[in-house]
Write a protein that holds these residues in place. Structure first.
Motif, mmCIF file in Angstrom:
data_model
loop_
_atom_site.group_PDB
_atom_site.id
_atom_site.type_symbol
_atom_site.label_atom_id
_atom_site.label_comp_id
_atom_site.label_asym_id
_atom_site.label_seq_id
_atom_site.Cartn_x
_atom_site.Cartn_y
_atom_site.Cartn_z
ATOM 1 N N UNK A 1 41.027 19.373 -60.851
ATOM 2 C CA UNK A 1 41.713 20.559 -61.394
ATOM 3 C C UNK A 1 42.934 20.895 -60.537
ATOM 4 N N UNK A 2 42.766 20.804 -59.223
ATOM 5 C CA UNK A 2 43.867 21.134 -58.315
ATOM 6 C C UNK A 2 44.918 20.032 -58.274
ATOM 7 N N UNK A 3 44.490 18.787 -58.501
ATOM 8 C CA UNK A 3 45.406 17.644 -58.406
ATOM 9 C C UNK A 3 46.060 17.314 -59.746
ATOM 10 N N UNK A 4 45.891 18.180 -60.719
ATOM 11 C CA UNK A 4 46.386 17.901 -62.075
ATOM 12 C C UNK A 4 47.858 17.450 -62.099
ATOM 13 N N UNK A 5 48.757 18.092 -61.336
ATOM 14 C CA UNK A 5 50.152 17.626 -61.367
ATOM 15 C C UNK A 5 50.286 16.170 -60.928
ATOM 16 N N UNK A 6 49.290 15.669 -60.206
ATOM 17 C CA UNK A 6 49.371 14.296 -59.722
ATOM 18 C C UNK A 6 48.898 13.262 -60.755
ATOM 19 N N UNK A 7 47.974 13.667 -61.646
ATOM 20 C CA UNK A 7 47.464 12.648 -62.582
ATOM 21 C C UNK A 7 47.890 12.872 -64.030
ATOM 22 N N UNK A 8 48.283 14.089 -64.383
ATOM 23 C CA UNK A 8 48.582 14.364 -65.790
ATOM 24 C C UNK A 8 49.834 13.609 -66.241
ATOM 25 N N UNK A 9 49.663 12.683 -67.160
ATOM 26 C CA UNK A 9 50.794 11.931 -67.688
ATOM 27 C C UNK A 9 51.383 10.935 -66.714
ATOM 28 N N UNK A 10 50.650 10.627 -65.647
ATOM 29 C CA UNK A 10 51.157 9.704 -64.629
ATOM 30 C C UNK A 10 50.438 8.360 -64.672
ATOM 31 N N UNK A 11 51.094 7.358 -64.134
ATOM 32 C CA UNK A 11 50.439 6.070 -63.900
ATOM 33 C C UNK A 11 49.714 6.198 -62.553
ATOM 34 N N UNK A 12 48.407 5.938 -62.532
ATOM 35 C CA UNK A 12 47.624 6.169 -61.306
ATOM 36 C C UNK A 12 46.997 4.867 -60.823
ATOM 37 N N UNK A 13 47.124 4.605 -59.535
ATOM 38 C CA UNK A 13 46.422 3.479 -58.910
ATOM 39 C C UNK A 13 45.493 4.024 -57.823
ATOM 40 N N UNK A 14 44.283 3.487 -57.745
ATOM 41 C CA UNK A 14 43.338 3.898 -56.699
ATOM 42 C C UNK A 14 43.276 2.841 -55.622
ATOM 43 N N UNK A 15 43.401 3.276 -54.369
ATOM 44 C CA UNK A 15 43.183 2.368 -53.245
ATOM 45 C C UNK A 15 41.941 2.859 -52.524
ATOM 46 N N UNK A 16 40.853 2.095 -52.598
ATOM 47 C CA UNK A 16 39.622 2.563 -51.961
ATOM 48 C C UNK A 16 38.503 1.565 -52.115
ATOM 49 N N UNK A 17 37.425 1.784 -51.366
ATOM 50 C CA UNK A 17 36.238 0.959 -51.507
ATOM 51 C C UNK A 17 35.578 1.293 -52.845
ATOM 52 N N UNK A 18 34.729 0.403 -53.310
ATOM 53 C CA UNK A 18 34.137 0.522 -54.634
ATOM 54 C C UNK A 18 33.325 1.815 -54.784
ATOM 55 N N UNK A 19 32.421 2.076 -53.827
ATOM 56 C CA UNK A 19 31.489 3.201 -53.965
ATOM 57 C C UNK A 19 32.213 4.539 -54.010
ATOM 58 N N UNK A 20 33.193 4.714 -53.135
ATOM 59 C CA UNK A 20 33.888 5.995 -53.052
ATOM 60 C C UNK A 20 34.878 6.164 -54.208
ATOM 61 N N UNK A 21 35.316 5.051 -54.784
ATOM 62 C CA UNK A 21 36.286 5.123 -55.885
ATOM 63 C C UNK A 21 35.619 5.388 -57.228
ATOM 64 N N UNK A 22 34.373 4.931 -57.382
ATOM 65 C CA UNK A 22 33.721 4.954 -58.697
ATOM 66 C C UNK A 22 33.746 6.328 -59.370
ATOM 67 N N UNK A 23 33.345 7.420 -58.667
ATOM 68 C CA UNK A 23 33.368 8.710 -59.362
ATOM 69 C C UNK A 23 34.783 9.150 -59.756
ATOM 70 N N UNK A 24 35.780 8.763 -58.993
ATOM 71 C CA UNK A 24 37.162 9.102 -59.362
ATOM 72 C C UNK A 24 37.591 8.337 -60.617
ATOM 73 N N UNK A 25 37.213 7.052 -60.677
ATOM 74 C CA UNK A 25 37.573 6.251 -61.853
ATOM 75 C C UNK A 25 36.899 6.830 -63.098
ATOM 76 N N UNK A 26 35.607 7.186 -62.964
ATOM 77 C CA UNK A 26 34.883 7.793 -64.080
ATOM 78 C C UNK A 26 35.532 9.108 -64.499
ATOM 79 N N UNK A 27 35.824 9.937 -63.504
ATOM 80 C CA UNK A 27 36.406 11.243 -63.800
ATOM 81 C C UNK A 27 37.763 11.120 -64.461
ATOM 82 N N UNK A 28 38.623 10.264 -63.926
ATOM 83 C CA UNK A 28 39.955 10.096 -64.492
ATOM 84 C C UNK A 28 39.874 9.496 -65.895
ATOM 85 N N UNK A 29 38.927 8.559 -66.103
ATOM 86 C CA UNK A 29 38.782 7.949 -67.424
ATOM 87 C C UNK A 29 38.443 9.015 -68.462
ATOM 88 N N UNK A 30 37.584 9.987 -68.071
ATOM 89 C CA UNK A 30 37.199 11.036 -69.015
ATOM 90 C C UNK A 30 38.390 11.931 -69.351
#
Lengths: 298, 298
Positions: A240-269
């Motif tokens: 909710x706070x990072x909305x200006x960073x992801x709304x309508x943007x191209x996003x790449x995640x740099x991270x280990x699998x376990x810590x990235x997974x909930x972000x990928x799920x959340x962003x996909x939704x």
């Protein structure tokens, strides 16, 4: 083949060393638990010489990133200030007592308003850009302190740090919630439900945390479900706070699998398809990019 | 005068005992650091007999509130469920091995949806209502776990717990912010400014926390200012979530002076004039109210 230089990722808790050959290939990799947090400035050289060992017979140059360059590290490598190039044109040389060793330290990046700092992540981003030339968009680096970074024309334009990972660890491990949060396990539905709550109504985060404990006492809710719910509440509030960073943007995640997974799920939704690359790979690629710049300058 | 009964507030970390005379006056007060958290069920009686000592030659009845009645306490006193009378009509009697001692334990209160629990605070509210008969409104009990409680016609209608105090302690004492947050001191302007930020935009809490650390690194912001700012961010977020509890309501605070002060300041800035009463006084008044009910029933 013998190593010609050594790449180092020296963080607060750990250090990782790579021996690099003349053609850029990795000839060896060593790790140490002697992180910056437990070393006095004068001790870094000894740890480096011990760990690099036989590599030093052919390699005399070291390029290091991470907390090794903080005020409490080997030598302070002053921050660059945004907006600034991802790959720094100058590095700081750490003081050494013995001969035949030059240690270059990659500076971190700071932002004046709102105040923010990074040290180590800039190297991962440099690695990502080295592998994806000309890439523009937002890089998210999930972790203890997750960073969202706006990149344009090879520059860091702005960034924002969230303590989500550290707050999760404190609440799950040391607060009254520790009795109700499982140490591992996952419940995708509970995560999604909780995330949508705080994403839609960020103020509900404060109200929902103690409810996790109460849900176990009143409804005997499963502690694995409560673990996923806590993660969902915190990541929903972050998104909710990072909305200006992801709304309508191209996003790449740099991270280990376990810590990235909930972000990928959340962003996909939220309709954001975020590609993930590995943090360790990007760190090495970033140190190589800094080394290449050094070669050019010299 | 000799004591006729003993009032006990037995929490997780500490216990407080009062000797009460036939006319309700306090004849003595003793405290112990043998809280519920370190006692097995069989050990409570020994601690009580040791601490009460000579009082037991004339007093045989004990009325106790707090975590002594939790599942991990002396005996579990099952929760009442909201909506319910503030003063319970029945108490649970703890098992004793010796003769001449009857220990009544005041039950806590639970809420089904959203799940919530209290144990101890219900007694403070009962004390407040005993001193303010017929009072309707909202009681706020600031502390490690702050509770907002809607009271009407001597019943607890609904309540909500916030972990604000515990989260402040974890962030200020154990997170990366510990380097930047003073152990004491206050800055009223910084508190007010930060509170208004998260009150107006609750999602900014997640984004603002790491900024406290960064402000010190980038701007050398004073750590006392940052302490007040952290408090303001957290209390602003709580007040945003607790809005249904204070907006247009009559509010009373039950709490110690230090922990209540930021709530009084915050509520005042929202046009809510909250009267404060002391938590310890209300606890004793509440135990007396429960004891009086016991006299009536018997």
């Amino acid at each position: 083949m013998k190593p010609t230089w050594i790449a180092v990722d020296w963080g607060t808790s750990n250090a990782r060393f790579w021996a690099i050959g003349a053609d850029g290939s990795v000839l060896g990799e060593r790790t140490s638990d002697k992180g910056m947090g437990q070393l006095a400035p004068s001790e870094f050289e000894t740890v480096l010489r011990d760990l690099a060992g036989n590599w030093l017979s052919s390699a005399s140059r070291v390029v290091a990133c991470g907390m090794v360059g903080s005020r409490q590290g080997w030598v302070e490598a002053p921050y660059q200030t945004t907006p600034c190039a991802v790959c720094p044109s100058t590095m700081v040389i750490a003081p050494t007592t013995g001969s035949g060793l030059t240690v270059h330290i990659i500076p971190g990046i700071r932002q004046t308003d709102p105040a923010d700092v990074m040290r180590g992540e800039e190297t991962q981003i440099a690695g990502f850009l080295a592998q994806n030339p000309g890439w523009d968009g937002v890089v998210c680096l999930p972790g203890t302190h997750t960073k969202w970074v706006h990149i344009s024309a090879n520059e860091v334009i702005s960034f924002q740090t969230f303590m989500t990972g550290e707050i999760f660890a404190l609440l799950a491990g040391q607060s009254v919630l520790r009795h109700s949060i499982a140490g591992s396990g996952w419940d995708g539905d509970a995560f999604a439900d909780a995330m949508s709550q705080t994403l839609a109504r960020p103020e509900s985060l404060a109200a929902r945390l103690f409810s996790l404990r109460a849900a176990q006492l009143v409804h005997k809710t499963d502690t694995v479900t409560l673990r996923a719910r806590l993660s969902g509440l915190l990541i929903g509030a972050e998104l909710a706070a990072a909305k200006p960073y992801w709304l309508g943007q191209k996003v790449a995640l740099i991270g280990a699998d376990a810590v990235s997974a909930p972000y990928i799920t959340g962003l996909a939704s939220l309709g954001v398809d975020a590609a993930r690359v590995d943090a360790k790979d990007m760190t090495l690629a970033g140190i190589k990019a800094a080394h290449a710049l050094l070669e050019t300058v010299v």
